[in-house]
Design a protein around this motif. Structure first.
Motif, mmCIF file in Angstrom:
data_model
loop_
_atom_site.group_PDB
_atom_site.id
_atom_site.type_symbol
_atom_site.label_atom_id
_atom_site.label_comp_id
_atom_site.label_asym_id
_atom_site.label_seq_id
_atom_site.Cartn_x
_atom_site.Cartn_y
_atom_site.Cartn_z
ATOM 1 N N ALA A 1 0.838 -1.209 0.000
ATOM 2 C CA ALA A 1 0.000 0.000 0.000
ATOM 3 C C ALA A 1 0.871 1.257 0.000
ATOM 4 C CB ALA A 1 -0.946 -0.005 1.197
ATOM 5 N N ASP A 2 1.953 1.256 0.764
ATOM 6 C CA ASP A 2 2.892 2.386 0.747
ATOM 7 C C ASP A 2 3.480 2.555 -0.651
ATOM 8 O OD1 ASP A 2 2.633 2.894 3.523
ATOM 9 O OD2 ASP A 2 4.288 1.516 3.989
ATOM 10 N N GLY A 3 3.857 1.434 -1.268
ATOM 11 C CA GLY A 3 4.428 1.468 -2.608
ATOM 12 C C GLY A 3 3.444 2.006 -3.629
ATOM 13 N N TYR A 4 2.189 1.580 -3.530
ATOM 14 C CA TYR A 4 1.128 2.076 -4.408
ATOM 15 C C TYR A 4 1.034 3.587 -4.296
ATOM 16 C CZ TYR A 4 -3.610 2.689 -6.308
ATOM 17 O OH TYR A 4 -4.700 3.101 -7.041
ATOM 18 N N ASP A 5 1.001 4.087 -3.068
ATOM 19 C CA ASP A 5 0.896 5.532 -2.851
ATOM 20 C C ASP A 5 2.160 6.252 -3.321
ATOM 21 O OD1 ASP A 5 -0.757 7.747 -1.832
ATOM 22 O OD2 ASP A 5 0.956 8.028 -0.491
ATOM 23 N N ALA A 6 3.321 5.643 -3.120
ATOM 24 C CA ALA A 6 4.567 6.245 -3.590
ATOM 25 C C ALA A 6 4.570 6.344 -5.113
ATOM 26 C CB ALA A 6 5.767 5.440 -3.095
ATOM 27 N N ALA A 7 4.093 5.314 -5.806
ATOM 28 C CA ALA A 7 4.018 5.342 -7.266
ATOM 29 C C ALA A 7 3.031 6.414 -7.733
ATOM 30 C CB ALA A 7 3.619 3.968 -7.810
ATOM 31 N N ARG A 8 1.923 6.519 -7.053
ATOM 32 C CA ARG A 8 0.923 7.549 -7.374
ATOM 33 C C ARG A 8 1.516 8.937 -7.160
ATOM 34 N NH1 ARG A 8 -3.254 10.643 -5.426
ATOM 35 N NH2 ARG A 8 -5.239 10.457 -6.522
ATOM 36 N N THR A 9 2.204 9.132 -6.048
ATOM 37 C CA THR A 9 2.823 10.423 -5.735
ATOM 38 C C THR A 9 3.873 10.789 -6.775
ATOM 39 O OG1 THR A 9 2.405 10.104 -3.377
ATOM 40 C CG2 THR A 9 4.112 11.697 -3.970
ATOM 41 N N ASP B 1 0.342 -0.120 -10.126
ATOM 42 C CA ASP B 1 -1.024 0.341 -10.364
ATOM 43 C C ASP B 1 -1.292 1.711 -9.747
ATOM 44 O OD1 ASP B 1 -1.845 -1.713 -11.999
ATOM 45 O OD2 ASP B 1 -2.844 -2.840 -10.391
ATOM 46 N N GLY B 2 -0.506 2.115 -8.759
ATOM 47 C CA GLY B 2 -0.660 3.462 -8.206
ATOM 48 C C GLY B 2 -0.469 4.520 -9.275
ATOM 49 N N ALA B 3 0.501 4.313 -10.157
ATOM 50 C CA ALA B 3 0.733 5.239 -11.269
ATOM 51 C C ALA B 3 -0.281 5.002 -12.389
ATOM 52 C CB ALA B 3 2.158 5.085 -11.794
ATOM 53 N N SER B 4 -0.495 3.740 -12.759
ATOM 54 C CA SER B 4 -1.409 3.421 -13.869
ATOM 55 C C SER B 4 -2.824 3.910 -13.596
ATOM 56 C CB SER B 4 -1.441 1.911 -14.115
ATOM 57 O OG SER B 4 -0.222 1.453 -14.602
ATOM 58 N N GLU B 5 -3.321 3.687 -12.403
ATOM 59 C CA GLU B 5 -4.690 4.083 -12.085
ATOM 60 C C GLU B 5 -4.843 5.601 -12.029
ATOM 61 O OE1 GLU B 5 -5.795 1.714 -8.676
ATOM 62 O OE2 GLU B 5 -5.706 -0.133 -9.860
ATOM 63 N N LEU B 6 -3.784 6.306 -11.614
ATOM 64 C CA LEU B 6 -3.824 7.766 -11.657
ATOM 65 C C LEU B 6 -3.932 8.241 -13.111
ATOM 66 C CD1 LEU B 6 -3.575 10.581 -10.347
ATOM 67 C CD2 LEU B 6 -1.110 10.363 -10.701
ATOM 68 N N LEU B 7 -3.102 7.672 -13.993
ATOM 69 C CA LEU B 7 -3.153 8.055 -15.406
ATOM 70 C C LEU B 7 -4.513 7.731 -16.012
ATOM 71 C CD1 LEU B 7 0.413 6.938 -16.498
ATOM 72 C CD2 LEU B 7 -0.389 9.289 -16.103
ATOM 73 N N LEU B 8 -5.090 6.617 -15.632
ATOM 74 C CA LEU B 8 -6.425 6.249 -16.099
ATOM 75 C C LEU B 8 -7.441 7.314 -15.691
ATOM 76 C CD1 LEU B 8 -8.409 4.183 -17.332
ATOM 77 C CD2 LEU B 8 -8.503 3.097 -15.078
ATOM 78 N N SER B 9 -7.370 7.786 -14.443
ATOM 79 C CA SER B 9 -8.341 8.775 -13.973
ATOM 80 C C SER B 9 -8.150 10.130 -14.648
ATOM 81 C CB SER B 9 -8.287 8.915 -12.449
ATOM 82 O OG SER B 9 -7.083 9.517 -12.038
ATOM 83 N N VAL B 10 -6.924 10.465 -15.045
ATOM 84 C CA VAL B 10 -6.662 11.760 -15.671
ATOM 85 C C VAL B 10 -6.897 11.731 -17.183
ATOM 86 C CG1 VAL B 10 -4.846 13.468 -16.176
ATOM 87 C CG2 VAL B 10 -5.059 12.511 -13.872
ATOM 88 N N PHE B 11 -6.465 10.664 -17.845
ATOM 89 C CA PHE B 11 -6.501 10.643 -19.308
ATOM 90 C C PHE B 11 -7.567 9.719 -19.897
ATOM 91 C CE2 PHE B 11 -2.055 11.908 -18.379
ATOM 92 C CZ PHE B 11 -2.119 13.186 -18.930
#
Length: 156
Positions: free
Chosen positions: A63-71, A114-124
């Motif tokens: 979960a920390d890693g997911y948030d770090a990737a999103r950040t 997925d922290g990064a991928s899901e952020l990109l999905l929500s934006v683009f």
């Protein structure tokens, strides 16, 4: 029906884009090559302050890693916006790379990325979701757990 723009999606999702990152060394955060915007590796920092230190599976959880990737990905979006003036100039995300510092027997790399991928999905949106590479590494600069690489195709 016209798809919502990236900037409209950011507002709708109430996403907070941090201030643009500044380099930790002798490099630039973004450069244009033809119709591509190539971003430097993005770390999970805000204002030059690391939000996470350590390796996934040791000091940090999935979960920390997911948030770090999103950040880290948010920092990438901030750098792109600062360079382009608006994320609405992004035609597609050409590549996403997620590098994860993890213990040797770690196997949950996709969940972190997925922290990064899901952020990109929500934006683009789904039609601009990129291909990605996810790699486990022994270390990342400054002891951080994740580094995100983005290559964007842009309107010129």
């Amino acid at each position: 029906m016209v798809a919502a723009s990236a900037e409209a999606r950011i507002l709708d999702a109430a996403l907070v884009i941090p201030p643009p990152p500044t380099p930790f060394g002798a490099y630039v955060e973004a450069t244009e090559v033809g119709s591509l915007l190539i971003l430097s590796g993005m770390l999970p920092v805000v204002g030059h302050v690391p939000l996470y230190i350590g390796r996934i599976g040791s000091e940090l959880s999935v979960a920390d890693g997911y948030d770090a990737a999103r950040t880290a990905c948010l920092s990438g979006l901030s750098a792109a916006r600062a360079h382009l003036g608006s994320l609405d100039r992004v035609r597609t995300v050409a590549k996403l790379g997620v590098y994860i510092a993890a213990v040797d027997d770690f196997r949950e790399h996709p969940k972190v990325a997925d922290g990064a991928s899901e952020l990109l999905l929500s934006v683009f949106g789904e039609t601009r979701l990129p291909p990605r590479i996810v790699l486990g590494v022994s270390s990342i600069p400054l002891g951080m757990p994740v580094e995100v690489e983005l290559i964007l195709e842009i309107d010129r």
